[in-house]
Design an enzyme around this catalytic site. Structure first.
Site, mmCIF file in Angstrom:
data_model
loop_
_atom_site.group_PDB
_atom_site.id
_atom_site.type_symbol
_atom_site.label_atom_id
_atom_site.label_comp_id
_atom_site.label_asym_id
_atom_site.label_seq_id
_atom_site.Cartn_x
_atom_site.Cartn_y
_atom_site.Cartn_z
ATOM 1 N N SER A 38 0.808 -1.221 0.000
ATOM 2 C CA SER A 38 0.000 0.000 0.000
ATOM 3 C C SER A 38 0.837 1.265 0.000
ATOM 4 O O SER A 38 1.922 1.301 0.583
ATOM 5 C CB SER A 38 -0.899 -0.021 1.247
ATOM 6 O OG SER A 38 -1.871 0.979 1.127
ATOM 7 N N GLY A 95 -3.022 1.467 9.550
ATOM 8 C CA GLY A 95 -3.482 1.745 10.915
ATOM 9 C C GLY A 95 -3.333 3.212 11.289
ATOM 10 O O GLY A 95 -3.001 3.539 12.425
ATOM 11 N N ALA A 96 -3.575 4.126 10.361
ATOM 12 C CA ALA A 96 -3.387 5.549 10.649
ATOM 13 C C ALA A 96 -4.608 6.386 10.293
ATOM 14 O O ALA A 96 -4.521 7.593 10.171
ATOM 15 C CB ALA A 96 -2.144 6.068 9.913
ATOM 16 N N GLY A 97 -5.756 5.749 10.103
ATOM 17 C CA GLY A 97 -6.986 6.517 9.887
ATOM 18 C C GLY A 97 -7.316 6.821 8.439
ATOM 19 O O GLY A 97 -8.303 7.506 8.162
ATOM 20 N N LEU A 98 -6.502 6.318 7.504
ATOM 21 C CA LEU A 98 -6.749 6.631 6.087
ATOM 22 C C LEU A 98 -7.402 5.467 5.346
ATOM 23 O O LEU A 98 -7.392 5.404 4.105
ATOM 24 C CB LEU A 98 -5.443 7.054 5.392
ATOM 25 C CG LEU A 98 -4.709 8.249 6.023
ATOM 26 C CD1 LEU A 98 -3.475 8.611 5.205
ATOM 27 C CD2 LEU A 98 -5.628 9.464 6.160
ATOM 28 N N GLY A 99 -7.961 4.534 6.125
ATOM 29 C CA GLY A 99 -8.754 3.469 5.501
ATOM 30 C C GLY A 99 -7.936 2.392 4.813
ATOM 31 O O GLY A 99 -8.397 1.801 3.837
ATOM 32 N N SER A 100 -6.748 2.080 5.350
ATOM 33 C CA SER A 100 -5.952 1.010 4.717
ATOM 34 C C SER A 100 -6.671 -0.325 4.806
ATOM 35 O O SER A 100 -6.565 -1.156 3.909
ATOM 36 C CB SER A 100 -4.560 0.903 5.345
ATOM 37 O OG SER A 100 -4.608 0.232 6.593
ATOM 38 N N SER A 101 -7.422 -0.538 5.893
ATOM 39 C CA SER A 101 -8.105 -1.840 6.051
ATOM 40 C C SER A 101 -9.163 -2.003 4.961
ATOM 41 O O SER A 101 -9.343 -3.098 4.420
ATOM 42 C CB SER A 101 -8.736 -1.972 7.440
ATOM 43 O OG SER A 101 -9.677 -0.944 7.667
ATOM 44 N N GLU A 116 -13.904 -5.947 6.311
ATOM 45 C CA GLU A 116 -13.815 -4.851 7.289
ATOM 46 C C GLU A 116 -14.363 -5.292 8.645
ATOM 47 O O GLU A 116 -13.822 -4.926 9.686
ATOM 48 C CB GLU A 116 -14.634 -3.640 6.803
ATOM 49 C CG GLU A 116 -13.887 -2.659 5.924
ATOM 50 C CD GLU A 116 -12.930 -1.759 6.697
ATOM 51 O OE1 GLU A 116 -11.778 -2.169 6.920
ATOM 52 O OE2 GLU A 116 -13.319 -0.638 7.049
ATOM 53 N N ASP A 135 -15.925 3.253 4.835
ATOM 54 C CA ASP A 135 -14.581 3.142 4.252
ATOM 55 C C ASP A 135 -14.564 2.219 3.040
ATOM 56 O O ASP A 135 -13.982 2.547 1.996
ATOM 57 C CB ASP A 135 -13.580 2.630 5.297
ATOM 58 C CG ASP A 135 -13.231 3.674 6.331
ATOM 59 O OD1 ASP A 135 -13.873 4.728 6.344
ATOM 60 O OD2 ASP A 135 -12.298 3.426 7.130
#
Ligand SMILES: Nc1ncnc2c1ncn2[C@@H]1O[C@H](COP(=O)(O)OP(=O)(O)O)[C@@H](O)[C@H]1O
Ligand SMILES: C[C@@](O)(CCOP(=O)(O)O)CC(=O)O
Ligand SMILES: [Mg+2]
Length: 386
Positions: free
Chosen positions: A140, A145-151, A197, A208
């Protein structure tokens, strides 16, 4: 699906920034989000042996499973049908963890990527005559895990690749170098990604995965998504606190507060929703390049929301320092995503000079922040790269 010919499928799916409404959206309140031009990239390849490989360098995972062992180990899991899947229950998650050799008590979020993969892989292929031997590699542009929707970008790219490989969706050439899918195929991708998710987040709202699938800018309320009628060109600076946190834990923390103090929490999330709605109204009537008055209003709303997120208990002293630095330079900033660390965005007004931006950038760098990107929001959702 044919396994005799070598097949390679490449997919990319974007991350997102939630402008307003994170956490409140979990309670059915309105939220607005837009894609970022930072994406997760997946490559799926057939293998000639009978192994399934999952390589995730961003979280230091490289696992192999034999097709036969997976067939036997997961045969009792209930995931519904391909076209009508059901979420993984606690029992199913435990069974998959056991199969993958993950301790049931291991709650490391990165390990849930393996569980989500196995659930999506088995759920989609199980109705086929045989499970295919494939390798899946995901890397990626987004910080994980920083709030930008990687999951969500992870689950969306995975669902798209596996559904496409299995022949349940059919990509359509859109432009040189990329393909997309019909709306009904995108709905299938989004449904499976939502279940991924759920494995990673526990109780996600679905915003997301929806934005990563459909792209652009959208609003979600009560699980319903609609594209935003209008959004001016927005430029944001993303600042990473590098404070690690897990969305699942933060969402559960807000839920605990909500259950204990519903009379206090309800007005807070209602106020967040009012901010979201004011922002939508502002977008409706503003020009593509926002006027200074509109920027000021949007800034005030960003500031108010940041304070409400702090009241919900999802702030962090490091985020407060970013907000304070932005204020010092005349900018507005709030956390984005689950908070508790992760990233903040800073709204960059259209008339900001390069030297002003550089001066601000330098200030953040001097304070040890990772100023990663100045980016415009709103762009393509999931794509098949040709
Ligand atoms: N590129 C990736 N490779 C492997 N796993 C990923 C990747 N991106 C996300 N994940 C999964 O998602 C988790 C992070 O999700 P989350 O806590 O929701 O943060 P966010 O979605 O804000 O980045 C990771 O721990 C991992 O399980
Ligand atoms: C906090 C929340 O609103 C957004 C979480 O986003 P992220 O995983 O932190 O990127 C949760 C959700 O909507 O599912
Ligand atoms: Mg997430």
């Amino acid at each position: 699906m044919t396994t005799s010919q070598p097949v390679e499928i490449r997919i990319s799916a974007p991350g997102k920034v939630i402008l307003h409404g994170e956490h409140a959206v979990v309670y059915g309140k309105a939220a607005i989000a837009a894609t970022l031009n930072l994406r997760s990239h997946l490559t799926l390849k057939t293998r000639l042996d009978s192994m399934i490989q999952l390589e995730l360098p961003d979280v230091n995972i490289n696992e192999e499973f034999s097709v036969a062992a997976l067939q036997e180990g997961l045969q009792s899991i209930d995931c519904g049908s391909v076209h009508d899947p059901i979420p993984a229950s606690e029992e199913v998650i435990s069974l998959i963890k056991k199969f993958a050799g993950i301790d049931i008590e291991n709650n490391e979020t990165r390990m849930l990527a393996i569980v989500a993969f196995l659930f999506i892989y088995y759920g989609i292929f199980k109705e086929k005559r045989e499970l295919p031997a494939i390798s899946v590699y995901i890397k990626s542009d987004l910080p994980v895990g920083a709030g930008l929707g990687s999951s969500a970008a992870f689950s969306v790219s995975l669902a798209a690749a596996i559904l496409q490989f299995a022949g349940y969706i059919d990509s359509i050439k859109e432009a040189e170098g990329a393909s997309t899918w019909s709306t009904s195929d995108k709905r299938k991708i989004n449904n499976w990604a939502f279940l991924g998710e759920k494995v990673i987040h526990g109780r996600p709202s679905g915003i997301d995965n929806s934005i990563s699938t459909y792209g652009g800018a959208l609003r979600m309320q009560n699980g319903e998504i609609t594209q935003l009628d209008k959004m001016p060109t927005l430029s944001v600076l993303l600042v990473n606190t590098k404070v690690p946190r897990s969305t699942m834990t933060l969402v559960a923390g807000v839920r605990q507060k909500y259950n204990l103090y519903p009379d206090v929490m309800e007005p807070i999330i209602n106020a967040v929703e009012a901010i979201t709605k004011r922002t939508e109204d502002l977008f409706k009537f503003s020009a593509d390049t926002m006027s200074p008055d509109d920027v000021k209003t949007l800034g005030d709303l960003i500031d108010l929301n940041q304070n409400l997120l702090n009241a919900m208990g999802v702030g962090h002293p490091t985020l407060d320092r970013i907000v304070a630095a932005a204020k010092k330079h005349g900018f507005y900033s709030k956390l984005t995503g689950a908070g508790g660390g992760g990233c903040a965005f800073v709204l960059i007004p259209p008339d900001t000079s390069d030297s002003h931006l550089q001066y601000f950038n330098q200030d953040l760098n001097d304070q040890g922040f990772d100023v990663r990107w100045k980016t415009t929001v709103g762009g393509q959702g999931v794509l098949r790269e040709l």
